[in-house]
Design a protein around this motif. Structure first.
Motif, PDB file in Angstrom:
ATOM      1  N   ALA B  61      32.705  84.930 -95.918  1.00 31.43           N
ATOM      2  CA  ALA B  61      33.591  83.801 -96.217  1.00 31.43           C
ATOM      3  C   ALA B  61      33.422  83.365 -97.669  1.00 31.43           C
ATOM      4  CB  ALA B  61      33.303  82.648 -95.270  1.00 31.43           C
ATOM      5  N   GLY B  62      33.160  84.317 -98.532  1.00 33.16           N
ATOM      6  CA  GLY B  62      32.962  83.982 -99.934  1.00 33.16           C
ATOM      7  C   GLY B  62      31.575  84.391-100.372  1.00 33.16           C
ATOM      8  N   TYR B  63      31.234  84.082-101.614  1.00 33.34           N
ATOM      9  CA  TYR B  63      29.948  84.478-102.163  1.00 33.34           C
ATOM     10  C   TYR B  63      28.792  83.894-101.354  1.00 33.34           C
ATOM     11  CZ  TYR B  63      26.244  85.101-105.637  1.00 33.34           C
ATOM     12  OH  TYR B  63      25.089  85.443-106.274  1.00 33.34           O
ATOM     13  N   GLN B  65      28.339  83.553 -98.198  1.00 35.33           N
ATOM     14  CA  GLN B  65      28.739  82.699 -97.077  1.00 35.33           C
ATOM     15  C   GLN B  65      29.310  83.577 -95.976  1.00 35.33           C
ATOM     16  OE1 GLN B  65      31.183  79.183 -98.375  1.00 35.33           O
ATOM     17  NE2 GLN B  65      30.897  80.087-100.373  1.00 35.33           N
ATOM     18  N   ALA B 132      39.428  86.264 -95.668  1.00 36.96           N
ATOM     19  CA  ALA B 132      39.722  85.462 -96.856  1.00 36.96           C
ATOM     20  C   ALA B 132      39.702  83.988 -96.488  1.00 36.96           C
ATOM     21  CB  ALA B 132      41.092  85.841 -97.408  1.00 36.96           C
ATOM     22  N   THR B 133      39.090  83.191 -97.332  1.00 32.42           N
ATOM     23  CA  THR B 133      39.205  81.740 -97.172  1.00 32.42           C
ATOM     24  C   THR B 133      40.351  81.329 -98.072  1.00 32.42           C
ATOM     25  OG1 THR B 133      36.822  81.661 -96.969  1.00 32.42           O
ATOM     26  CG2 THR B 133      37.944  79.566 -97.215  1.00 32.42           C
ATOM     27  N   THR B 134      41.354  80.710 -97.504  1.00 31.51           N
ATOM     28  CA  THR B 134      42.556  80.437 -98.291  1.00 31.51           C
ATOM     29  C   THR B 134      43.285  79.216 -97.740  1.00 31.51           C
ATOM     30  OG1 THR B 134      44.579  81.461 -99.124  1.00 31.51           O
ATOM     31  CG2 THR B 134      43.952  82.027 -96.875  1.00 31.51           C
TER      32      THR B 134
END
Lengths: 92, 172
Positions: B61-63, B65, B132-134
């Protein structure tokens, strides 16, 4: 304004996902630098035509602080790096 | 009438929707664990497996995460076992009651999602397993491709009903 920012962690995203904090080229003065220097640091900003280096927060994505170099004339984005990792000397 | 409202799935009132090329359904409120810290997907996968959560999906969920999600609720003991097993500098936040998962599938799934998010969902850019978190409209979501024509959206509980209604509207 540059509408697509390539986040080093998430890839190409629209600017709506980001929050702009402001100038990334400022250096915080020493605590005893004097009121004039501090006033300048806190309040005074130049608004040059062309190249800007700013802190952007990927608030609706990975929530990382980024440093975005962009041109306000050509709308070109020159570079996007992770602020913390850049400061630590590592690549994003 | 009890003094306090009883806990119930937030999307319990919404029925699964089967439309032309679109199936929309709320997933069981099992577990959603948010993990942050200096570890790797492989290490976390191994940790989840050793904790008996082989059926849980692990999603970046990202760097640094991740979300570990699954359909079965975890009791406090099982959760504590995972927390104890985490390497130093890695932290876990139980989001099981904070985030809700919605599954969207069907041949028109990417077409529908494209109405709300700017993420490139073409197979070549967003293949199975990609996350992707968006934003979906103005709602923050975590989007995962779980199959060729199957997606999962993880959303904050208080936004779940709004997002579900929006998806229903867009699927029409």
């Amino acid at each position: 304004m540059a509408s697509l920012i390539t986040c080093p962690h998430c890839g190409q995203r629209p600017k709506e996902e980001f929050t702009i904090k402001g100038d990334a080229s400022l250096t915080r003065p020493a605590p005893d630098a004097g009121p004039d220097v501090w006033y300048d640091y806190v309040y005074l900003r130049s608004n040059p035509k062309g190249l800007h280096k700013e802190y952007w927060h990927h608030s609706s994505g990975c929530r990382r602080w980024l440093i975005v170099e962009r041109d306000t004339v050509t709308h070109k984005v020159h570079s996007v790096t992770d602020a913390a990792l850049t400061k630590l000397g590592g690549a994003a | 009438m009890p003094d306090f409202p009883t806990s119930r799935p937030v999307l319990a009132g919404k029925s699964a929707r089967h439309g032309k090329g679109i199936t929309l359904e709320a997933l069981p409120e099992g577990h959603v664990l948010q993990v942050m810290g200096a570890t790797t997907s492989a290490d976390l996968r191994a940790l989840l497996d050793s904790a008996g959560l082989t059926g849980s999906a692990l999603r970046p969920a990202g760097y640094r995460q991740w979300y570990a999600v699954g359909d079965t609720p975890l009791d406090a003991q099982a959760l504590q076992a995972i927390v104890t097993a985490l390497p130093p500098g890695t932290y876990l936040s139980d989001q099981s009651h904070g985030r809700v998962r919605i599954r969207l599938s069907g041949t028109r799934a990417t077409e529908l999602l494209s109405k709300g998010t700017a993420v490139d969902l073409h197979d070549s850019a967003f293949s199975v397993g990609h996350t992707a978190t968006t934003l979906f409209g103005h709602i923050s979501v975590h989007l995962s491709r779980t199959g060729e024509t199957e997606f999962e959206l993880t959303v904050l509980r208080s936004f779940a009903e709004a997002l579900y209604s929006e998806l229903e509207e867009l699927a029409a």
